[in-house]
Design a protein around this motif. Structure first.
Motif, PDB file in Angstrom:
ATOM      1  N   VAL A 104       0.280   6.725  -6.640  1.00 19.64           N
ATOM      2  CA  VAL A 104      -0.881   7.606  -6.714  1.00 19.64           C
ATOM      3  C   VAL A 104      -0.461   9.069  -6.540  1.00 19.64           C
ATOM      4  O   VAL A 104      -0.921   9.950  -7.273  1.00 19.64           O
ATOM      5  N   GLN A 105       0.415   9.306  -5.582  1.00 20.78           N
ATOM      6  CA  GLN A 105       0.879  10.674  -5.358  1.00 20.78           C
ATOM      7  C   GLN A 105       1.635  11.196  -6.569  1.00 20.78           C
ATOM      8  O   GLN A 105       1.465  12.337  -6.983  1.00 20.78           O
ATOM      9  N   MET A 106       2.446  10.331  -7.146  1.00 25.57           N
ATOM     10  CA  MET A 106       3.202  10.728  -8.335  1.00 25.57           C
ATOM     11  C   MET A 106       2.259  11.099  -9.477  1.00 25.57           C
ATOM     12  O   MET A 106       2.469  12.069 -10.195  1.00 25.57           O
ATOM     13  N   ALA A 107       1.214  10.294  -9.627  1.00 26.41           N
ATOM     14  CA  ALA A 107       0.263  10.549 -10.704  1.00 26.41           C
ATOM     15  C   ALA A 107      -0.491  11.853 -10.476  1.00 26.41           C
ATOM     16  O   ALA A 107      -0.762  12.604 -11.403  1.00 26.41           O
ATOM     17  N   ALA A 108      -0.794  12.116  -9.204  1.00 25.18           N
ATOM     18  CA  ALA A 108      -1.610  13.290  -8.898  1.00 25.18           C
ATOM     19  C   ALA A 108      -0.784  14.577  -8.843  1.00 25.18           C
ATOM     20  O   ALA A 108      -1.272  15.643  -9.197  1.00 25.18           O
ATOM     21  N   TYR A 109       0.455  14.430  -8.373  1.00 24.14           N
ATOM     22  CA  TYR A 109       1.300  15.620  -8.214  1.00 24.14           C
ATOM     23  C   TYR A 109       2.612  15.452  -8.969  1.00 24.14           C
ATOM     24  O   TYR A 109       3.586  14.920  -8.436  1.00 24.14           O
ATOM     25  N   PRO A 110       2.646  15.932 -10.198  1.00 23.93           N
ATOM     26  CA  PRO A 110       3.804  15.720 -11.070  1.00 23.93           C
ATOM     27  C   PRO A 110       5.115  16.206 -10.467  1.00 23.93           C
ATOM     28  O   PRO A 110       6.182  15.687 -10.812  1.00 23.93           O
ATOM     29  N   ASP A 111       5.053  17.182  -9.592  1.00 22.71           N
ATOM     30  CA  ASP A 111       6.283  17.741  -9.040  1.00 22.71           C
ATOM     31  C   ASP A 111       6.776  16.991  -7.813  1.00 22.71           C
ATOM     32  O   ASP A 111       7.788  17.373  -7.209  1.00 22.71           O
ATOM     33  N   LEU A 112       6.088  15.958  -7.445  1.00 20.15           N
ATOM     34  CA  LEU A 112       6.461  15.199  -6.252  1.00 20.15           C
ATOM     35  C   LEU A 112       7.938  14.803  -6.268  1.00 20.15           C
ATOM     36  O   LEU A 112       8.460  14.343  -7.277  1.00 20.15           O
ATOM     37  N   ASP A 113       8.580  14.966  -5.150  1.00 23.54           N
ATOM     38  CA  ASP A 113      10.000  14.600  -5.022  1.00 23.54           C
ATOM     39  C   ASP A 113      10.089  13.108  -4.689  1.00 23.54           C
ATOM     40  O   ASP A 113      10.056  12.711  -3.529  1.00 23.54           O
ATOM     41  N   LEU A 114      10.220  12.309  -5.720  1.00 25.32           N
ATOM     42  CA  LEU A 114      10.214  10.864  -5.532  1.00 25.32           C
ATOM     43  C   LEU A 114      11.434  10.367  -4.771  1.00 25.32           C
ATOM     44  O   LEU A 114      11.372   9.368  -4.056  1.00 25.32           O
ATOM     45  N   ASP A 115      12.546  11.055  -4.932  1.00 26.42           N
ATOM     46  CA  ASP A 115      13.750  10.626  -4.217  1.00 26.42           C
ATOM     47  C   ASP A 115      13.538  10.730  -2.709  1.00 26.42           C
ATOM     48  O   ASP A 115      13.808   9.797  -1.968  1.00 26.42           O
ATOM     49  N   LEU A 116      13.038  11.881  -2.325  1.00 25.14           N
ATOM     50  CA  LEU A 116      12.715  12.049  -0.909  1.00 25.14           C
ATOM     51  C   LEU A 116      11.722  10.992  -0.464  1.00 25.14           C
ATOM     52  O   LEU A 116      11.882  10.348   0.572  1.00 25.14           O
ATOM     53  N   TYR A 117      10.703  10.831  -1.282  1.00 28.08           N
ATOM     54  CA  TYR A 117       9.629   9.907  -0.934  1.00 28.08           C
ATOM     55  C   TYR A 117      10.167   8.510  -0.652  1.00 28.08           C
ATOM     56  O   TYR A 117       9.875   7.889   0.373  1.00 28.08           O
TER      57      TYR A 117
ATOM     58  N   GLN B   1       0.823  -1.208   0.000  1.00 26.29           N
ATOM     59  CA  GLN B   1       0.000   0.000   0.000  1.00 26.29           C
ATOM     60  C   GLN B   1       0.860   1.262   0.000  1.00 26.29           C
ATOM     61  O   GLN B   1       0.518   2.254  -0.646  1.00 26.29           O
ATOM     62  N   ALA B   2       1.946   1.199   0.722  1.00 25.81           N
ATOM     63  CA  ALA B   2       2.843   2.356   0.779  1.00 25.81           C
ATOM     64  C   ALA B   2       3.407   2.658  -0.601  1.00 25.81           C
ATOM     65  O   ALA B   2       3.467   3.816  -1.031  1.00 25.81           O
ATOM     66  N   VAL B   3       3.793   1.611  -1.278  1.00 27.66           N
ATOM     67  CA  VAL B   3       4.347   1.784  -2.618  1.00 27.66           C
ATOM     68  C   VAL B   3       3.270   2.285  -3.578  1.00 27.66           C
ATOM     69  O   VAL B   3       3.504   3.174  -4.404  1.00 27.66           O
ATOM     70  N   ASP B   4       2.089   1.728  -3.464  1.00 28.62           N
ATOM     71  CA  ASP B   4       0.973   2.213  -4.274  1.00 28.62           C
ATOM     72  C   ASP B   4       0.710   3.686  -3.991  1.00 28.62           C
ATOM     73  O   ASP B   4       0.370   4.447  -4.894  1.00 28.62           O
ATOM     74  N   GLY B   5       0.859   4.045  -2.735  1.00 26.31           N
ATOM     75  CA  GLY B   5       0.666   5.436  -2.356  1.00 26.31           C
ATOM     76  C   GLY B   5       1.617   6.353  -3.106  1.00 26.31           C
ATOM     77  O   GLY B   5       1.231   7.414  -3.583  1.00 26.31           O
ATOM     78  N   ALA B   6       2.849   5.910  -3.225  1.00 23.92           N
ATOM     79  CA  ALA B   6       3.823   6.696  -3.969  1.00 23.92           C
ATOM     80  C   ALA B   6       3.373   6.871  -5.412  1.00 23.92           C
ATOM     81  O   ALA B   6       3.455   7.967  -5.983  1.00 23.92           O
TER      82      ALA B   6
END
Lengths: 208, 208
Positions: free
Chosen positions: A179-192, A172-177
């Motif tokens: 979903v967040q990535m899809a919704a917020y293009p500027d999301l800092d995935l490295d931090l995430y 679920q945590a990974v799925d959360g990433a």
DNA sequence: TTATTTTTTGGCCGTGCGGTCAGAAAAAAA
DNA sequence: TTTTTTTCTGACCGCACGGCCAAAAAATAA
């Protein structure tokens, strides 16, 4: 009509057929990623491919088979990638970390596909309206996560949590990433992903 | 036609209107929980309510308003319940625990509603096919979780994680419980929530 | 009661989509 | 080239659903 693509599958695929199927699948992914599954009619996909709508029906049993194909391709790709990153690790902690990092990395490098996949996941239904993909679809992936977790417990690295619940939570945590990535293009995935790794490292390790 | 139910809303609701709206909403929930959103046509909902299809169109601007109503009711109910359980706790850890326990408790006691909600969440779309509910819908709830987390950090209870990522992860974990519950009726929710509490207690606390 | 407004009925309509089909076109075989 | 098979076209069909409406019925007001 087509010969038969039964049982073992692709024995009787002509050159044209193989090419067309691949092209149609590729176009379907593009179109779905762009306009969403709901708007991705056969007509639109055909238009994108520069062919007539009937061609799709000719090469695929129906829209269902096409979408199924799209999903299987995406699943297989992601699974292979993550698996390659996980195997070779020696400690369970390293495996878990690799799983998290590889998953998110795959999302990043396959953004369009993942967005299409996400949309198909929720919109693709049986004729009676029940979802095609649901919790049970995740079981295989869940099983491999659980395997890592159990290994960690056996090796004395991890504490004694329920591997089932923890596996679901990790997934679920990974799925959360995603979903967040899809919704917020500027999301800092490295931090995430760094945060996820730290969180689950702490959450799983044996208490000292 | 109806007078106006604009702006502040229910000023001009007759007795019959109020009753009918409530009845229709209730029937919609039942029907959706039973046959799924996709199959829950206005005709079927009307039939369940023992009224003619047109009545729904008369009291609601359309199917959209009806579904919106269903969701708002469910959201409000759940939010109030969880909030009441969280407030009053003094430590952040207790708040987080209360949030987890109350959320799952609410799912358990509102199983049918939650299953309907889950289905609507993924199937309810705008006319152009885009989801009505998406990541942004969760922001309010996410914000309250983040508030707890930030409070815990300020109070020195929690370690220095990203409150955003942790909030999403916690929310996802709780959603995971819901999905699992919907998919596997025999799921041991008590065990599940105990595991979640332990996991996130460990994951958030200040390392000693 | 009569007049007026609210509520309900039940059928009809438009729309959009997936699927089908007869025949054209292209490719392959003879 | 002629014949046969594969591939493609584009129009058409049926279905299901949400929305609409004119008229009936019920509730309320006068």
């Amino acid at each position: 009509m087509r010969s038969e693509k039964n049982s073992s599958g692709q024995e009787g695929r002509s050159f044209i057929e193989t090419a067309r199927r691949a092209q149609i699948v590729a176009c379907a992914i593009e179109v779905i990623a762009e306009v969403g599954y709901a708007q991705a009619s056969l007509a639109l996909i055909a238009k994108r491919a520069g062919i007539s709508k009937g061609v799709i029906s000719y090469h695929f049993r129906g829209k269902d088979e096409l979408i199924q194909q799209v999903m299987e391709e995406a699943f297989a790709l992601g699974d292979a990638f993550v698996r390659s990153r996980v195997e070779g690790r020696t400690t369970a902690a390293a495996m878990l970390r690799a799983y998290l990092e590889a998953s998110v990395e795959f999302y990043r490098t396959h953004r369009a596909h993942m967005i299409a996949l996400l949309d198909i996941w929720s919109a693709f239904r049986h004729e009676d309206g029940r979802p095609r993909f649901d919790a049970t679809t995740n079981e295989p992936e869940l099983a491999s996560v659980e395997e890592i977790l159990r290994f960690g417990q056996l090796a004395g690295e991890f504490r004694g949590f329920s591997t089932r619940v923890m596996a679901v939570t990790v997934k679920q945590a990974v799925d959360g990433a995603l979903v967040q990535m899809a919704a917020y293009p500027d999301l800092d995935l490295d931090l995430y992903v760094r945060e996820l790794v730290e969180t689950f490292t702490i959450a799983t390790r044996k208490e000292r």
